[in-house]
Design an enzyme around this catalytic site. Structure first.
Site, short mmCIF file in Angstrom:
data_model
loop_
_atom_site.label_atom_id
_atom_site.label_comp_id
_atom_site.label_asym_id
_atom_site.label_seq_id
_atom_site.Cartn_x
_atom_site.Cartn_y
_atom_site.Cartn_z
N PRO A 93 43.83 49.59 45.40
CA PRO A 93 43.72 48.85 46.85
C PRO A 93 42.99 49.79 47.88
CG PRO A 93 45.95 48.34 45.93
CD PRO A 93 45.24 49.55 44.99
N GLU A 120 54.22 52.13 39.77
CA GLU A 120 54.13 52.10 41.51
C GLU A 120 52.77 52.90 41.68
OE1 GLU A 120 55.72 50.02 43.47
OE2 GLU A 120 56.35 49.40 41.39
N ASP A 173 22.13 32.62 40.88
CA ASP A 173 23.47 33.03 41.28
C ASP A 173 23.54 32.75 42.85
OD1 ASP A 173 24.41 32.49 38.89
OD2 ASP A 173 25.47 34.56 38.79
C1 4G3 Z 1 48.43 51.17 43.13
C2 4G3 Z 1 43.61 47.69 42.20
C3 4G3 Z 1 48.21 49.78 42.66
C4 4G3 Z 1 47.64 52.20 43.05
C5 4G3 Z 1 44.80 47.72 41.56
C6 4G3 Z 1 46.59 51.02 41.25
C7 4G3 Z 1 45.09 45.79 43.24
C8 4G3 Z 1 43.92 46.33 42.88
C9 4G3 Z 1 47.55 49.92 41.43
C10 4G3 Z 1 46.72 52.17 42.05
C11 4G3 Z 1 46.14 47.48 41.70
C12 4G3 Z 1 42.68 45.80 43.76
C13 4G3 Z 1 47.36 48.72 40.39
N1 4G3 Z 1 46.29 46.09 42.59
N2 4G3 Z 1 42.88 45.24 44.99
N3 4G3 Z 1 47.11 47.71 41.30
O1 4G3 Z 1 41.37 46.01 43.41
O2 4G3 Z 1 45.91 53.32 41.72
#
Ligand code: 4G3
Length: 248
Positions: A93, A120, A173
């Site tokens: 994220p 986590e 597209d």
């Molecule tokens: C926290 C990507 C969670 C840190 C991964 C990986 C959402 C996205 C995670 C980390 C994720 C996204 C795994 N969640 N918004 N979860 O692209 O490195």
């Protein structure tokens, strides 16, 4: 295009490699997706890949060593195959927001390694030592990076020449022209009292193309005015487009 994916759940990727456009591209060797499970790089009999966080708090952290060894294994495989290793990308994220532009940049790389986090978090020392870029598919948290990695690979594979069949074209597209897609219709001509727009029934090809362009512009201005600004800045709007937008 070759992808290498570090994941504790390699079976998830059959959703990408076994179905539809992306499945066919893999079958035809236009794309290859190599899956690497950090558990296979563990030395202990329990195959431990996670541990409690220093500083406390809920949830487990992925350990640096199994991930480090997995990425080293991938780079060794690239060397053996005579392939230049592309960047290592963490799905997170915190990453840069994914876009159609980034999809075409990845296609040009020819090779990319994705690291899919679970639990986590991932030990920061693995990130510092191995990760070249971080991508996010949006401002939300998922249980792992696998679904974001598959979304990105799908967007890239569609761009490989020959990946789309006859009648499918990436150039047509939505977003390839920087605008939202126009509405589509198929038979029947009247459905629940709703008719297909007359212009699409007339067979006048220039008029149909104009109608579609105008619908794209109208929808984009209404739903995503930011995309109109970008299209304008990138020289994607003609004088006719600008004139039509002023008429709205
Ligand atoms: C926290 C990507 C969670 C840190 C991964 C990986 C959402 C996205 C995670 C980390 C994720 C996204 C795994 N969640 N918004 N979860 O692209 O490195």
């Amino acid at each position: 295009m070759r992808f290498d994916v570090v994941t504790l759940f390699p079976e998830m990727f059959s959703a990408l490699t076994q179905w539809g456009v992306t499945g066919r591209a893999c079958e035809q060797s236009l794309a290859s997706v190599q899956l690497w499970n950090p558990r296979d790089f563990c030395r202990d009999s329990r195959k431990t890949v996670d541990d409690r966080a220093y500083g406390g708090g809920p949830g487990m952290v992925m350990m640096a060593k199994p991930l480090d060894d997995t990425v080293a294994g991938i780079k060794a495989a690239h060397r053996d195959a005579g392939i230049e290793s592309g960047p290592v990308c963490l799905l997170s994220p915190q990453g840069e927001r994914f876009s159609q532009k980034i999809a075409s940049d990845i296609l040009k790389l020819g090779n990319l390694t994705f690291v899919c986090g679970r639990y986590e978090a991932i030990d920061q020392r693995f990130v510092e030592r191995n990760v070249d870029m971080q991508i996010s598919i949006g401002d939300f948290v998922l249980s792992g990076g696998e679904i974001p990695a598959m979304a990105i690979m799908d967007a890239v594979i569609r761009l490989i020449p020959g990946a789309l069949g006859d009648g499918e074209s990436a150039a047509q597209d939505s977003f390839m022209n920087g605008l939202l897609d126009y509405p589509h219709y198929t038979r029947p001509e009247v459905y629940e009292n709703l008719s297909v727009p007359d212009v699409l029934l007339g067979g006048h090809h220039a008029k149909m193309a104009d109608w579609r362009r105008q619908k794209s512009l109208e929808l984009t201005l209404r739903l995503r005015p930011d995309l109109i600004e970008s299209a304008r800045a990138n020289g994607l709007l003609t004088r006719e487009d600008e004139q039509f937008l002023r008429s709205l």
